[in-house]
Write a protein that holds these residues in place. Sequence first.
Motif, short mmCIF file in Angstrom:
data_model
loop_
_atom_site.label_atom_id
_atom_site.label_comp_id
_atom_site.label_asym_id
_atom_site.label_seq_id
_atom_site.Cartn_x
_atom_site.Cartn_y
_atom_site.Cartn_z
N ALA A 274 0.83 -1.20 0.00
CA ALA A 274 0.00 0.00 0.00
C ALA A 274 0.87 1.26 0.00
CB ALA A 274 -0.93 0.00 1.21
N LEU A 275 1.90 1.25 0.81
CA LEU A 275 2.83 2.39 0.84
C LEU A 275 3.51 2.56 -0.51
CD1 LEU A 275 4.43 1.86 4.37
CD2 LEU A 275 2.83 3.67 3.71
N ALA A 276 3.93 1.45 -1.11
CA ALA A 276 4.60 1.50 -2.41
C ALA A 276 3.68 2.09 -3.47
CB ALA A 276 5.07 0.12 -2.82
N ARG A 277 2.40 1.72 -3.42
CA ARG A 277 1.45 2.23 -4.41
C ARG A 277 1.26 3.74 -4.25
NH1 ARG A 277 -3.64 3.10 -3.42
NH2 ARG A 277 -3.61 1.71 -1.60
N ILE A 278 1.09 4.18 -3.03
CA ILE A 278 0.85 5.61 -2.80
C ILE A 278 2.10 6.44 -3.10
CG2 ILE A 278 0.23 7.32 -1.05
CD1 ILE A 278 -1.28 4.86 0.30
N LEU A 279 3.25 5.90 -2.76
CA LEU A 279 4.51 6.61 -3.00
C LEU A 279 4.99 6.47 -4.43
CD1 LEU A 279 6.37 5.68 0.31
CD2 LEU A 279 5.34 7.89 -0.28
N LYS A 280 4.23 5.74 -5.25
CA LYS A 280 4.53 5.56 -6.67
C LYS A 280 5.93 4.96 -6.88
CE LYS A 280 1.37 9.12 -8.32
NZ LYS A 280 0.44 8.12 -8.88
N LEU A 281 6.23 3.93 -6.08
CA LEU A 281 7.50 3.25 -6.22
C LEU A 281 7.48 2.36 -7.45
CD1 LEU A 281 8.31 2.18 -2.55
CD2 LEU A 281 8.67 4.39 -3.68
N ASP A 282 8.59 2.31 -8.17
CA ASP A 282 8.70 1.40 -9.30
C ASP A 282 9.06 0.01 -8.78
OD1 ASP A 282 11.48 1.30 -8.83
OD2 ASP A 282 11.92 2.81 -10.34
N PRO A 283 9.14 -1.01 -9.66
CA PRO A 283 9.41 -2.37 -9.16
C PRO A 283 10.70 -2.49 -8.35
CG PRO A 283 8.54 -2.47 -11.39
CD PRO A 283 8.75 -1.02 -11.09
N ALA A 284 11.77 -1.84 -8.79
CA ALA A 284 13.03 -1.93 -8.04
C ALA A 284 12.89 -1.29 -6.67
CB ALA A 284 14.16 -1.27 -8.84
N GLU A 285 12.24 -0.14 -6.60
CA GLU A 285 12.06 0.53 -5.32
C GLU A 285 11.15 -0.28 -4.40
OE1 GLU A 285 12.34 5.26 -6.50
OE2 GLU A 285 10.55 4.12 -7.08
N THR A 286 10.13 -0.91 -4.97
CA THR A 286 9.23 -1.73 -4.16
C THR A 286 9.97 -2.93 -3.58
OG1 THR A 286 7.32 -1.06 -5.50
CG2 THR A 286 7.09 -3.07 -4.18
N THR A 287 10.79 -3.56 -4.41
CA THR A 287 11.62 -4.67 -3.91
C THR A 287 12.53 -4.21 -2.79
OG1 THR A 287 11.57 -5.80 -6.05
CG2 THR A 287 13.36 -6.39 -4.56
N HIS A 288 13.13 -3.04 -2.98
CA HIS A 288 14.03 -2.48 -1.96
C HIS A 288 13.27 -2.22 -0.66
CE1 HIS A 288 17.62 -0.48 -0.53
NE2 HIS A 288 16.93 0.61 -0.24
N LEU A 289 12.06 -1.71 -0.77
CA LEU A 289 11.24 -1.46 0.42
C LEU A 289 11.01 -2.74 1.20
CD1 LEU A 289 9.41 0.59 2.01
CD2 LEU A 289 7.54 -0.18 0.54
N HIS A 290 10.64 -3.80 0.50
CA HIS A 290 10.41 -5.10 1.17
C HIS A 290 11.71 -5.64 1.77
CE1 HIS A 290 6.18 -6.20 0.21
NE2 HIS A 290 6.35 -5.30 -0.76
N ASN A 291 12.83 -5.47 1.04
CA ASN A 291 14.12 -5.94 1.57
C ASN A 291 14.48 -5.22 2.87
OD1 ASN A 291 14.58 -7.79 -0.48
ND2 ASN A 291 15.75 -6.35 -1.73
N LEU A 292 14.25 -3.92 2.91
CA LEU A 292 14.55 -3.16 4.12
C LEU A 292 13.66 -3.59 5.28
CD1 LEU A 292 15.05 0.45 2.69
CD2 LEU A 292 16.82 -1.14 3.46
N ALA A 293 12.39 -3.89 4.99
CA ALA A 293 11.48 -4.34 6.04
C ALA A 293 11.91 -5.69 6.59
CB ALA A 293 10.06 -4.40 5.50
N LEU A 294 12.36 -6.58 5.71
CA LEU A 294 12.84 -7.88 6.15
C LEU A 294 14.09 -7.72 7.01
CD1 LEU A 294 12.38 -10.03 2.93
CD2 LEU A 294 11.14 -10.27 5.08
#
Length: 296
Positions: A70-90
């Motif tokens: 949901a955050l990635a969608r609102i922040l308009k993250l591209d696929p690489a940024e979305t992957t990075h977001l999940h990696n940081l959360a992990l």
Amino acid sequence: MEVESLGTFLKTRRARVTPAHIGLRTFSTARRVPGLRREELAQLAGVSVGYYTRLEQDQAGTASPQVLNALARILKLDPAETTHLHNLALRRAAAPRMVRHQRERLHPRVLALLASLGQVTPAIVLGRRGDVLAWNRTGHALIAEHVDFNAPQDSAQRPSIPRMFFLDSHTRALHENWDDLARIHVAFLRFTAGRYPNDRRLAELIGELVMRSDDFAKLWATGDVAECTVGTMHLQHPTVGRLNVDYQVWLQPDSPDHRLEIYTANDDSSADALRLLSSQAAGQHFPEAAPPSAAL
């Protein structure tokens, strides 16, 4: 050095998204922040302001994939940024201990693919931190002819593309579109750091570049993230003059850390320059290096 936290990444991405970008109406012209406010992002993502604030402060527990998406969608993250977001959360959830990984090993299939290209097509093999693990004669001549051809054979002397790009004057002079490529290098290094959060050598490399290169430090502060698989380099080569080459990266499922980067000319004059460079590289009488070992 902690390369980056989930909270830091969220703050940099939030700052670049304005209410207008996502069609959010505002009734006040006085805004203290250029991007979305925390409460605006939290409401759009369907979480409480307190919970989102704790995410940015790196004080929350594990963030669910649904919240991250949901955050990635609102922040308009591209696929690489979305992957990075999940990696940081992990990484936040696991809190990994930094370790020094053993020397990288090239899969025999990567070496076989490099050898199959011969010397006509410039190619190099890069490790996860951007170290050159192997190259053919023309690949060496194209991007680093001022470096010892045999340097990749010694793990202590391997050329580091990130270090060369930001700390080596020869490499900077070679690339006419250095500014564009520099942004890509830094964005990909951040993407890699998200994938390997406990790699001490990688963290040390980033810390070194932040300290020694103002250009790197400024680009790192942007928080940009990107994959790096294709692109164009405009070169002013000291031996064959100006040429334009496209690079493309080939990945092996059995060896995901290693990237075979291949360079091809994108116009006729550049093709002539590459043929001349290949001929000259083949004609030079270097002491012949042993074939790259699968155990590096």
